[in-house]
Design a protein around this motif. Sequence first.
Motif, PDB file in Angstrom:
ATOM      1  N   ALA A  64       0.828  -1.210   0.000  1.00 30.48           N
ATOM      2  CA  ALA A  64       0.000   0.000   0.000  1.00 30.48           C
ATOM      3  C   ALA A  64       0.863   1.262   0.000  1.00 30.48           C
ATOM      4  O   ALA A  64       0.368   2.343   0.299  1.00 30.48           O
ATOM      5  CB  ALA A  64      -0.929  -0.007   1.205  1.00 30.48           C
ATOM      6  N   GLY A  65       2.130   1.115  -0.298  1.00 26.61           N
ATOM      7  CA  GLY A  65       3.003   2.285  -0.312  1.00 26.61           C
ATOM      8  C   GLY A  65       3.563   2.640   1.049  1.00 26.61           C
ATOM      9  O   GLY A  65       4.123   3.717   1.228  1.00 26.61           O
ATOM     10  N   GLY A  66       3.394   1.749   2.016  1.00 24.74           N
ATOM     11  CA  GLY A  66       4.011   1.947   3.330  1.00 24.74           C
ATOM     12  C   GLY A  66       3.122   2.557   4.380  1.00 24.74           C
ATOM     13  O   GLY A  66       3.538   2.717   5.525  1.00 24.74           O
ATOM     14  N   THR A  67       1.858   2.908   4.046  1.00 24.25           N
ATOM     15  CA  THR A  67       0.995   3.571   5.015  1.00 24.25           C
ATOM     16  C   THR A  67      -0.451   3.099   4.871  1.00 24.25           C
ATOM     17  O   THR A  67      -0.982   3.074   3.769  1.00 24.25           O
ATOM     18  CB  THR A  67       1.020   5.106   4.802  1.00 24.25           C
ATOM     19  OG1 THR A  67       2.357   5.566   4.874  1.00 24.25           O
ATOM     20  CG2 THR A  67       0.199   5.834   5.841  1.00 24.25           C
ATOM     21  N   LEU A  68      -1.054   2.749   5.987  1.00 25.37           N
ATOM     22  CA  LEU A  68      -2.481   2.398   6.039  1.00 25.37           C
ATOM     23  C   LEU A  68      -3.005   2.683   7.444  1.00 25.37           C
ATOM     24  O   LEU A  68      -2.258   2.585   8.417  1.00 25.37           O
ATOM     25  CB  LEU A  68      -2.709   0.917   5.750  1.00 25.37           C
ATOM     26  CG  LEU A  68      -2.705   0.438   4.306  1.00 25.37           C
ATOM     27  CD1 LEU A  68      -2.798  -1.086   4.260  1.00 25.37           C
ATOM     28  CD2 LEU A  68      -3.828   1.053   3.506  1.00 25.37           C
ATOM     29  N   PRO A  69      -4.297   2.975   7.577  1.00 24.58           N
ATOM     30  CA  PRO A  69      -4.891   3.082   8.923  1.00 24.58           C
ATOM     31  C   PRO A  69      -5.107   1.680   9.501  1.00 24.58           C
ATOM     32  O   PRO A  69      -5.297   0.716   8.745  1.00 24.58           O
ATOM     33  CB  PRO A  69      -6.226   3.793   8.671  1.00 24.58           C
ATOM     34  CG  PRO A  69      -6.526   3.603   7.230  1.00 24.58           C
ATOM     35  CD  PRO A  69      -5.221   3.387   6.524  1.00 24.58           C
ATOM     36  N   ALA A 103      -2.381  13.111   8.757  1.00 22.85           N
ATOM     37  CA  ALA A 103      -2.128  14.508   8.417  1.00 22.85           C
ATOM     38  C   ALA A 103      -3.430  15.292   8.266  1.00 22.85           C
ATOM     39  O   ALA A 103      -3.482  16.477   8.623  1.00 22.85           O
ATOM     40  CB  ALA A 103      -1.305  14.599   7.137  1.00 22.85           C
ATOM     41  N   GLU A 104      -4.481  14.650   7.760  1.00 19.57           N
ATOM     42  CA  GLU A 104      -5.748  15.347   7.535  1.00 19.57           C
ATOM     43  C   GLU A 104      -6.649  15.354   8.766  1.00 19.57           C
ATOM     44  O   GLU A 104      -7.407  16.287   8.970  1.00 19.57           O
ATOM     45  CB  GLU A 104      -6.496  14.696   6.364  1.00 19.57           C
ATOM     46  CG  GLU A 104      -5.756  14.835   5.045  1.00 19.57           C
ATOM     47  CD  GLU A 104      -6.440  14.065   3.935  1.00 19.57           C
ATOM     48  OE1 GLU A 104      -7.603  13.630   4.099  1.00 19.57           O
ATOM     49  OE2 GLU A 104      -5.787  13.887   2.890  1.00 19.57           O
ATOM     50  N   ASP A 105      -6.573  14.317   9.563  1.00 19.13           N
ATOM     51  CA  ASP A 105      -7.410  14.203  10.755  1.00 19.13           C
ATOM     52  C   ASP A 105      -6.549  13.658  11.884  1.00 19.13           C
ATOM     53  O   ASP A 105      -6.293  12.457  11.966  1.00 19.13           O
ATOM     54  CB  ASP A 105      -8.593  13.273  10.477  1.00 19.13           C
ATOM     55  CG  ASP A 105      -9.541  13.145  11.666  1.00 19.13           C
ATOM     56  OD1 ASP A 105      -9.208  13.626  12.776  1.00 19.13           O
ATOM     57  OD2 ASP A 105     -10.629  12.561  11.491  1.00 19.13           O
ATOM     58  N   GLY A 106      -6.077  14.528  12.754  1.00 12.90           N
ATOM     59  CA  GLY A 106      -5.161  14.171  13.832  1.00 12.90           C
ATOM     60  C   GLY A 106      -5.691  13.145  14.798  1.00 12.90           C
ATOM     61  O   GLY A 106      -4.937  12.559  15.569  1.00 12.90           O
ATOM     62  N   ARG A 107      -7.018  12.898  14.785  1.00 10.98           N
ATOM     63  CA  ARG A 107      -7.598  11.895  15.682  1.00 10.98           C
ATOM     64  C   ARG A 107      -7.391  10.486  15.146  1.00 10.98           C
ATOM     65  O   ARG A 107      -7.511   9.522  15.883  1.00 10.98           O
ATOM     66  CB  ARG A 107      -9.096  12.147  15.865  1.00 10.98           C
ATOM     67  CG  ARG A 107      -9.399  13.475  16.557  1.00 10.98           C
ATOM     68  CD  ARG A 107     -10.862  13.777  16.477  1.00 10.98           C
ATOM     69  NE  ARG A 107     -11.219  13.966  15.051  1.00 10.98           N
ATOM     70  CZ  ARG A 107     -12.446  14.143  14.584  1.00 10.98           C
ATOM     71  NH1 ARG A 107     -13.455  14.115  15.405  1.00 10.98           N
ATOM     72  NH2 ARG A 107     -12.670  14.313  13.305  1.00 10.98           N
TER      73      ARG A 107
END
Length: 166
Positions: A64-69, A103-107
């Motif tokens: 996934a390019g190194g980043t996922l929630p 980055a878009e939602d700090g929570r």
Amino acid sequence: MLEAKHIALIEEATRRGHANLAQLRLCFQLLSVSAAIDRDCATRLAPHGLSEGRFIVLFLLHGAGGTLPPHELAERAGVSRATISGLLDGLQREGLLQRRSDAEDGRRLQIVLTARGKRLADDLFNQHTQWIGGLFDGLDGAEQVQLSRLLAKVWQHTDSGRSSQP
């Protein structure tokens, strides 16, 4: 090729005069091969401090390019959020990933591979896929297609296979 527990079950079925011994043997052969593959997989991943679950998280992140929630990782890996938390904790302790605020939602959290995690995921993915491919080196292309079709037929008779049919 059969495991001891499967041999014992076949012997008992024989003693009781069951007519479906050939089908029992086929099922137990399939289970024995599957268990052997799982054991071999665990043996190959252990020197890297990885379980199959941890390896799956690494390659999902890498793909996934190194980043996922975390919730998306859990969904893609087919595990619960509690399970993914434990896997992430272990990988973070090993320095293979980090948890960062979105980055878009700090929570929200994003799981990010470290440089070390990226290298390991890349190296192991290549090794692992070559090893898996090698398991079928004894089968020609037509035999591989035939095996795939046969396994799909068996799958359709499992409870899971029946419940996934439209």
